[in-house]
Design a protein around this motif. Structure first.
Motif, PDB file in Angstrom:
ATOM      1  N   LEU A  80      35.446  -7.353   8.448  1.00 14.33           N
ATOM      2  CA  LEU A  80      35.657  -6.965   7.421  1.00 14.33           C
ATOM      3  C   LEU A  80      37.066  -6.657   7.130  1.00 14.33           C
ATOM      4  O   LEU A  80      37.803  -5.929   8.138  1.00 14.33           O
ATOM      5  CB  LEU A  80      34.707  -5.618   7.266  1.00 14.33           C
ATOM      6  N   GLU A 110      29.188  -3.747   3.804  1.00 10.38           N
ATOM      7  CA  GLU A 110      30.434  -3.759   3.091  1.00 10.38           C
ATOM      8  C   GLU A 110      31.258  -2.227   3.053  1.00 10.38           C
ATOM      9  O   GLU A 110      32.469  -2.241   2.600  1.00 10.38           O
ATOM     10  CB  GLU A 110      30.256  -4.218   1.567  1.00 10.38           C
ATOM     11  N   TRP A 169      29.666 -11.251  15.751  1.00 13.11           N
ATOM     12  CA  TRP A 169      30.089 -12.629  15.091  1.00 13.11           C
ATOM     13  C   TRP A 169      29.664 -13.800  15.992  1.00 13.11           C
ATOM     14  O   TRP A 169      29.557 -14.660  15.380  1.00 13.11           O
ATOM     15  CB  TRP A 169      31.853 -12.486  14.971  1.00 13.11           C
ATOM     16  N   VAL A 221      41.331  -3.856   9.448  1.00 14.99           N
ATOM     17  CA  VAL A 221      40.257  -4.569   9.695  1.00 14.99           C
ATOM     18  C   VAL A 221      39.403  -4.130  10.595  1.00 14.99           C
ATOM     19  O   VAL A 221      39.748  -3.310  11.619  1.00 14.99           O
ATOM     20  CB  VAL A 221      41.196  -5.876  10.429  1.00 14.99           C
ATOM     21  N   GLU A 274      36.422  -5.616  13.026  1.00 15.15           N
ATOM     22  CA  GLU A 274      35.529  -6.805  13.316  1.00 15.15           C
ATOM     23  C   GLU A 274      34.108  -6.651  13.579  1.00 15.15           C
ATOM     24  O   GLU A 274      33.639  -5.585  13.931  1.00 15.15           O
ATOM     25  CB  GLU A 274      36.027  -7.214  14.967  1.00 15.15           C
ATOM     26  N   ASN A 275      33.351  -7.834  13.193  1.00 14.07           N
ATOM     27  CA  ASN A 275      32.101  -7.740  13.426  1.00 14.07           C
ATOM     28  C   ASN A 275      31.605  -8.079  14.889  1.00 14.07           C
ATOM     29  O   ASN A 275      31.983  -9.234  15.182  1.00 14.07           O
ATOM     30  CB  ASN A 275      31.156  -8.732  12.487  1.00 14.07           C
ATOM     31  N   GLY A 324      34.816  -9.460   2.964  1.00 14.68           N
ATOM     32  CA  GLY A 324      33.938  -9.709   4.298  1.00 14.68           C
ATOM     33  C   GLY A 324      32.720  -9.547   4.312  1.00 14.68           C
ATOM     34  O   GLY A 324      31.852  -9.225   3.432  1.00 14.68           O
TER      35      GLY A 324
END
Ligand SMILES: Cc1cc2nc3c(=O)[nH]c(=O)nc-3n(C[C@H](O)[C@H](O)[C@H](O)COP(=O)(O)O)c2cc1C
Length: 407
Positions: A15, A140, A82, A76, A78-79, A8
């Motif tokens: 990520l 990260e 995004w 998972v 999510e950002n 990610g």
């Protein structure tokens, strides 16, 4: 053994992590993971990014009806940012841009001192420094914290707790002398600096304010303590099985960590041997059945050390005393007060300026430290007691605990 991979980019879609080796039958929900994700995002001195993200995990596989299946667990996060980055971070080829290369005007060409930007671009042949900084970013560590939460859940079944706190920010050092671990961590959890000393918390916050106003940044020291560990995790027989070495590597791999200590650490160098080594003593076992209770508290039975200057390790193996490790973080690399650098293409000097950044990330790093330590301890635990189901691990563990009583 436990193994995992993460992927990610900081401003990518999401990520992800895959964790393999978790036994079947472990109770695990997204709340267990989200709790630590929120703890990572807390702390005085973080930047605006942390307010945008508010991480939440989604468990994609390996868990059914709240219990692990023994199959790989896919996670998972999510950002949320995004949508603002989709055009700049899309995996799709960009039309008419010569094989998808980003136009020169939109590239990041100015390497920031103290970051991976310059060497990463030289090494990987990148034209755009964003290709480096997106992955080198401490974003990260979100997935290491997620995986660490799974490891903690497993360890919790065996009375093992992995907890971190902040000992120092810049020149301010916490006074935690005389505090038992439960009180220490209860206090740290309530502090905006994850620090058990209320006076030091205030002084640390004031120092962070001072650094922020001066366009500067701060580092510090965090400590991770693991309690409830049986003796004999890790091994003396081969260098890469020494658990203290594995912990040092895991901690050193956290962004910005520049030093790691076990127990007295560097303090051992200035003392006489009689002030360093821990004397061995023995306390008889009670009539209670063998179990995690054998490794709890200062009065636990069996062989014990009168002091714990070794930080819970002898010969690369756990002694049964609490594991105590510390890590030092350098100050955040990105400064509002710019530092000199050189443009990747024009070779012209410039002053590195920034958009947004943390001023101090030591409280967050303590949570990341907990995670990476938990992963290594859980991995060593499963190497010793491993089984396909939690019940099988428990049987193996209890057999060993009983054997220790019969020595
Ligand atoms: C939790 C955490 C948050 C961080 N946030 C930032 C940040 O906002 N800005 C920044 O420049 N560096 C930040 N860093 C530090 C950089 O990631 C670090 O300086 C960079 O990875 C280079 O250090 P290294 O050589 O040790 O890898 C953060 C580090 C950690 C552990």
């Amino acid at each position: 053994m436990l193994r995992y991979l993460t992927a990610g980019e900081s401003h990518g879609r999401a990520l992800v992590a895959i964790v393999e080796g978790v036994p079947a039958g472990l109770y695990l929900t997204r709340e267990h993971i989200d709790r630590d994700l929120a703890r990572r995002q807390s702390g005085y001195g973080r930047g605006r990014r942390m307010q945008i993200e508010q991480d939440r995990v989604e468990i994609l596989s390996g868990v059914r009806f709240g219990y692990t299946l023994g199959s790989p667990i896919a996670l998972v996060v999510e950002n949320r940012d995004w949508k603002n980055w989709a055009d700049r971070m899309t995996p799709e080829p960009v039309d008419g841009q010569g094989g998808g290369r980003i136009p020169q005007g939109e590239r990041v060409t100015r390497p920031r001192p103290g970051h991976a930007d310059l060497v990463g671009a030289l090494k990987y042949g990148h034209q755009d420094l964003r290709n480096v900084l997106e992955r080198a970013s401490a974003r990260e560590t979100t997935m290491r914290v997620a995986v660490g939460a799974v490891a903690k859940r497993l360890l919790d079944e065996f009375g093992i707790a992995v907890r971190g706190h902040v000992l120092r920010v810049g020149t301010v050092t916490a006074d935690v002398a005389g505090l038992g671990y439960d009180e220490l961590f209860q206090r740290a959890e309530q502090s905006e600096m994850r620090c058990a000393d209320p006076e030091a918390t205030e002084a640390m916050k004031a120092l962070v304010d001072q650094a922020r106003q001066a366009g500067d940044s701060l580092g510090g020291v965090f400590e991770v303590v693991v309690t409830g560990v049986p003796p004999g995790l890790g091994s003396y027989v081969h260098w890469d099985r020494k658990l203290d070495g594995r912990l040092a590597r895991a901690l050193m791999s956290i962004q910005a960590v520049k030093g790691v200590e076990v127990g007295l650490g560097f303090g051992t160098a200035e003392r006489f041997g009689s002030q360093v080594h821990d004397e061995i003593a023995y306390r008889p076992y009670p009539g209670t059945p063998p179990g995690p209770g054998d490794f709890q508290g200062p009065d636990r039975p069996g062989f014990y050390r009168k002091t714990n200057r070794a930080g819970g390790f002898e010969g690369g193996m756990t002694t049964g005393e609490a594991i105590v490790v510390r890590a030092a973080l350098k100050p955040i690399s990105t400064l509002y007060k710019p530092l000199g650098s050189v443009d990747f293409y024009t070779k012209e000097p410039f002053q590195a300026s920034i958009e947004r950044s943390d001023t101090c990330a030591v409280p967050a790093a303590a949570v990341i430290g907990e995670a990476v330590v938990a992963i290594e301890i859980a991995s060593a635990f499963l190497e010793k007691f491993g089984g396909d189901s939690l019940n099988e691990v428990r049987r193996n563990y209890l057999g060993y605990v009983q054997a220790l009583r019969e020595v």
